[in-house]
Design an enzyme around this catalytic site. Structure first.
Site, PDB file in Angstrom:
ATOM      1  N   GLU A  92      40.528  41.162  60.665  1.00  0.00           N
ATOM      2  CA  GLU A  92      41.171  42.426  61.016  1.00  0.00           C
ATOM      3  C   GLU A  92      40.283  43.613  60.708  1.00  0.00           C
ATOM      4  O   GLU A  92      39.430  43.551  59.838  1.00  0.00           O
ATOM      5  CB  GLU A  92      42.440  42.597  60.178  1.00  0.00           C
ATOM      6  CG  GLU A  92      43.515  41.661  60.556  1.00  0.00           C
ATOM      7  CD  GLU A  92      44.723  41.810  59.646  1.00  0.00           C
ATOM      8  OE1 GLU A  92      44.890  42.892  59.052  1.00  0.00           O
ATOM      9  OE2 GLU A  92      45.467  40.839  59.554  1.00  0.00           O
ATOM     10  N   CYS A 110      37.752  50.696  58.689  1.00  0.00           N
ATOM     11  CA  CYS A 110      37.941  49.850  57.521  1.00  0.00           C
ATOM     12  C   CYS A 110      37.539  48.432  57.924  1.00  0.00           C
ATOM     13  O   CYS A 110      38.179  47.828  58.785  1.00  0.00           O
ATOM     14  CB  CYS A 110      39.418  49.936  57.128  1.00  0.00           C
ATOM     15  SG  CYS A 110      39.884  48.793  55.848  1.00  0.00           S
ATOM     16  N   CYS A 121      45.033  38.362  44.881  1.00  0.00           N
ATOM     17  CA  CYS A 121      45.854  39.380  44.225  1.00  0.00           C
ATOM     18  C   CYS A 121      47.322  39.219  44.638  1.00  0.00           C
ATOM     19  O   CYS A 121      47.624  38.782  45.749  1.00  0.00           O
ATOM     20  CB  CYS A 121      45.363  40.780  44.580  1.00  0.00           C
ATOM     21  SG  CYS A 121      43.671  41.050  44.014  1.00  0.00           S
ATOM     22  N   GLY A 169      38.863  40.462  52.344  1.00  0.00           N
ATOM     23  CA  GLY A 169      37.761  39.915  51.564  1.00  0.00           C
ATOM     24  C   GLY A 169      37.284  40.792  50.433  1.00  0.00           C
ATOM     25  O   GLY A 169      37.608  41.985  50.354  1.00  0.00           O
ATOM     26  N   GLU A 170      36.528  40.177  49.517  1.00  0.00           N
ATOM     27  CA  GLU A 170      35.969  40.889  48.368  1.00  0.00           C
ATOM     28  C   GLU A 170      34.480  41.147  48.655  1.00  0.00           C
ATOM     29  O   GLU A 170      33.659  40.231  48.587  1.00  0.00           O
ATOM     30  CB  GLU A 170      36.160  40.022  47.100  1.00  0.00           C
ATOM     31  CG  GLU A 170      35.426  40.499  45.871  1.00  0.00           C
ATOM     32  CD  GLU A 170      35.584  41.984  45.559  1.00  0.00           C
ATOM     33  OE1 GLU A 170      36.706  42.446  45.350  1.00  0.00           O
ATOM     34  OE2 GLU A 170      34.541  42.685  45.535  1.00  0.00           O
ATOM     35  N   LEU A 225      42.096  48.951  40.470  1.00  0.00           N
ATOM     36  CA  LEU A 225      42.510  48.787  39.080  1.00  0.00           C
ATOM     37  C   LEU A 225      43.927  48.197  38.992  1.00  0.00           C
ATOM     38  O   LEU A 225      44.144  47.152  38.405  1.00  0.00           O
ATOM     39  CB  LEU A 225      42.451  50.166  38.402  1.00  0.00           C
ATOM     40  CG  LEU A 225      42.311  50.219  36.909  1.00  0.00           C
ATOM     41  CD1 LEU A 225      41.125  49.417  36.414  1.00  0.00           C
ATOM     42  CD2 LEU A 225      42.167  51.682  36.460  1.00  0.00           C
ATOM     43  N   ASN A 299      52.350  48.079  50.018  1.00  0.00           N
ATOM     44  CA  ASN A 299      52.849  47.744  51.343  1.00  0.00           C
ATOM     45  C   ASN A 299      53.495  46.370  51.223  1.00  0.00           C
ATOM     46  O   ASN A 299      52.775  45.392  51.004  1.00  0.00           O
ATOM     47  CB  ASN A 299      51.625  47.653  52.268  1.00  0.00           C
ATOM     48  CG  ASN A 299      51.879  48.307  53.588  1.00  0.00           C
ATOM     49  OD1 ASN A 299      52.971  48.230  54.145  1.00  0.00           O
ATOM     50  ND2 ASN A 299      50.847  48.955  54.099  1.00  0.00           N
ATOM     51  N   CYS A 342      45.808  45.188  54.521  1.00  0.00           N
ATOM     52  CA  CYS A 342      44.845  44.152  54.853  1.00  0.00           C
ATOM     53  C   CYS A 342      45.444  42.753  54.910  1.00  0.00           C
ATOM     54  O   CYS A 342      46.210  42.356  54.053  1.00  0.00           O
ATOM     55  CB  CYS A 342      43.646  44.239  53.912  1.00  0.00           C
ATOM     56  SG  CYS A 342      43.715  43.311  52.403  1.00  0.00           S
TER      57      CYS A 342
HETATM   58  N1  SAH Z   1      38.808  43.090  47.962  1.00  0.00           N
HETATM   59  C1  SAH Z   1      38.595  44.456  47.796  1.00  0.00           C
HETATM   60  C2  SAH Z   1      38.664  45.237  49.086  1.00  0.00           C
HETATM   61  C3  SAH Z   1      39.729  44.866  50.067  1.00  0.00           C
HETATM   62  S1  SAH Z   1      41.395  45.240  49.627  1.00  0.00           S
HETATM   63  C4  SAH Z   1      39.553  45.025  46.773  1.00  0.00           C
HETATM   64  O1  SAH Z   1      40.468  44.340  46.371  1.00  0.00           O
HETATM   65  O2  SAH Z   1      39.340  46.168  46.361  1.00  0.00           O
HETATM   66  C5  SAH Z   1      41.437  47.011  49.742  1.00  0.00           C
HETATM   67  C6  SAH Z   1      42.525  47.682  48.932  1.00  0.00           C
HETATM   68  O3  SAH Z   1      43.829  47.408  49.488  1.00  0.00           O
HETATM   69  C7  SAH Z   1      42.562  47.202  47.492  1.00  0.00           C
HETATM   70  O4  SAH Z   1      42.719  48.277  46.607  1.00  0.00           O
HETATM   71  C8  SAH Z   1      43.773  46.312  47.490  1.00  0.00           C
HETATM   72  O5  SAH Z   1      44.261  46.171  46.191  1.00  0.00           O
HETATM   73  C9  SAH Z   1      44.704  47.048  48.438  1.00  0.00           C
HETATM   74  N2  SAH Z   1      45.817  46.237  48.964  1.00  0.00           N
HETATM   75  C10 SAH Z   1      45.825  44.951  49.362  1.00  0.00           C
HETATM   76  N3  SAH Z   1      47.051  44.574  49.775  1.00  0.00           N
HETATM   77  C11 SAH Z   1      47.852  45.651  49.635  1.00  0.00           C
HETATM   78  C12 SAH Z   1      49.242  45.907  49.874  1.00  0.00           C
HETATM   79  N4  SAH Z   1      50.042  44.969  50.356  1.00  0.00           N
HETATM   80  N5  SAH Z   1      49.710  47.143  49.604  1.00  0.00           N
HETATM   81  C13 SAH Z   1      48.888  48.118  49.123  1.00  0.00           C
HETATM   82  N6  SAH Z   1      47.588  47.933  48.874  1.00  0.00           N
HETATM   83  C14 SAH Z   1      47.068  46.729  49.126  1.00  0.00           C
HETATM   84 FE1  SF4 Z   2      42.566  40.991  46.097  1.00  0.00          FE
HETATM   85 FE2  SF4 Z   2      41.044  42.498  47.703  1.00  0.00          FE
HETATM   86 FE3  SF4 Z   2      40.956  39.811  47.869  1.00  0.00          FE
HETATM   87 FE4  SF4 Z   2      43.142  41.097  48.703  1.00  0.00          FE
HETATM   88  S1  SF4 Z   2      41.109  41.237  49.584  1.00  0.00           S
HETATM   89  S2  SF4 Z   2      43.069  39.224  47.401  1.00  0.00           S
HETATM   90  S3  SF4 Z   2      43.229  42.800  47.276  1.00  0.00           S
HETATM   91  S4  SF4 Z   2      40.345  41.042  46.129  1.00  0.00           S
END
Ligand code: SAH
Ligand code: SF4
Length: 360
Positions: A92, A110, A121, A169-170, A225, A299, A342
């Protein structure tokens, strides 16, 4: 002889290939500009390189544009794309437009950096499926190229101005390809996106945060964080079990010492963590750190059980941080009507089409 992914190639890589094929040196720059500036999607569009040379080049260089499977438009203008990669995997990508009165308009893409994610997460749709594979640099910047190309059909002068690595992705677990994509997008003869207009977001991969500061001091850093104590953060962001908060904050301090840039700390608020204790713990954690906090109302993703806090709770949380001397912004809510968080669209599409979803 080896073949390469054309969109991942630097001008220097292309010079090498031209030399090996016995082609004129200036072909490399021509080709680079067709790919990285004009965002061509097929060899036949490259009109100033003869058919014979194109054929020779295409035997060594693969041009693999992304296939647009789905596009959704939000009422606020945000567009979300579901792309299929050459091997059939889905990713995406989101385009957000911000019209400005004083300066030129901002067009932010993005991008995704991996198919799925291994971190897992608690609130994230991408993490639910585990990691399938890393993207190549060409696939990462290809998202920007293909979106540019699509929008130019309506607006011939369209240019992407900002890139955030906040899709699936990370990014810091695919470090080499992400850095290569950043460097290619920064090329003047390519997309020409300034280093300071690109932001890498991470769940807290400590060694690579330090590495990023040392390798590339101009790119922006956002740290997800989400919680200010190890117990809560272990639950929300499992990366914390490997690199707990003390180590993460130490890496952040090193990042700001080297780069002098302020870090964005992202905090997704749920009905559970938008409370006074968390706000106070955040104030203590961030004391003296150059940075600011970006609050994101979570979200809601089906299956996570996490809910969005009400507006009053959000406001109280923001005020507590401000009272503690922390600068706070709210993530502009964009594209919630099209599931712009995402991983949500991909998951929905796969479930709707009965594709199997792997687990970690
Ligand atoms: N993996 C990286 C970058 C991608 S996620 C990271 O975790 O930072 C980008 C941002 O979207 C991160 O801050 C993540 O915690 C947040 N995010 C992911 N799913 C979400 C959701 N359902 N609602 C709000 N923020 C979300
Ligand atoms: Fe966590 Fe970012 Fe991976 Fe989603 S994309 S699982 S927010 S590290």
């Amino acid at each position: 002889m080896d073949t390469y992914d054309l969109r991942s190639c630097t001008e220097e890589d292309l010079r090498q290939v031209c030399q090996e094929l016995g082609l004129k040196r200036f072909r490399a720059l021509q080709l680079f500009q067709w790919v990285q500036q004009k965002a061509v999607r097929s060899w036949s569009e490259i009109s100033n390189i003869g058919k014979e040379d194109r054929l020779a080049l295409s035997s060594r260089l693969q041009l693999q544009p992304l296939e647009r499977v789905k596009e959704q438009r939000s009422v606020d203008g945000t567009r979300k794309y579901l792309f299929r990669l050459a091997d059939g995997e889905l990713i995406e990508c989101v385009l957000m437009d911000y019209a400005r009165e004083q300066s030129r308009d901002r067009h932010t893409v993005c991008v995704s950096t991996q198919v799925g994610c291994a971190v897992g997460c608690a609130f994230c749709a991408t993490g639910m499926e585990g990691l399938r594979r890393n993207l190549t640099a060409g696939e990462i910047l290809g998202q920007v190229l293909d979106i540019t190309r699509f929008i130019r059909q309506e607006d011939p002068d369209f240019q992407v101005t900002n890139v955030v690595f906040m899709g699936m992705g990370e990014p810091l677990l695919n470090y080499e390809q992400v850095l290569r994509a950043i460097s290619l997008m920064n090329q003047e003869r390519g997309l020409n996106i300034g280093m300071r207009r690109m932001t890498v977001s991470t769940s807290g991969v400590v060694p690579q945060i330090i590495q990023l500061a040392r390798d590339n001091s101009q790119v922006g850093l956002a740290v997800s964080l989400h919680a200010a104590d190890d117990e809560t953060r272990n639950r929300l962001v499992p990366m914390n079990r490997r690199y707990p908060l003390a180590q993460l904050m130490e890496a952040c301090r090193e990042y700001t010492t080297i780069t002098r840039r302020r870090i964005t700390f992202e905090v997704a608020l749920t009905a559970d963590n938008a409370n006074r204790e968390q706000a106070e713990a955040l104030v203590r954690l961030l004391k003296g750190q150059l940075g600011h906090v970006n609050l994101i109302p979570v979200n809601p993703v089906a299956g996570t059980g996490l809910e969005r806090p009400d507006l009053e709770k959000l406001k109280r949380f923001a005020h507590s941080l401000e009272a503690g001397g922390i600068s706070v912004s709210w993530r502009e809510e964009r594209g919630t009507d099209i599931n712009a968080a995402c991983g949500q669209l991909r998951r929905q599409w796969r479930v709707g089409n009965n594709e199997s979803i792997g687990t970690i």
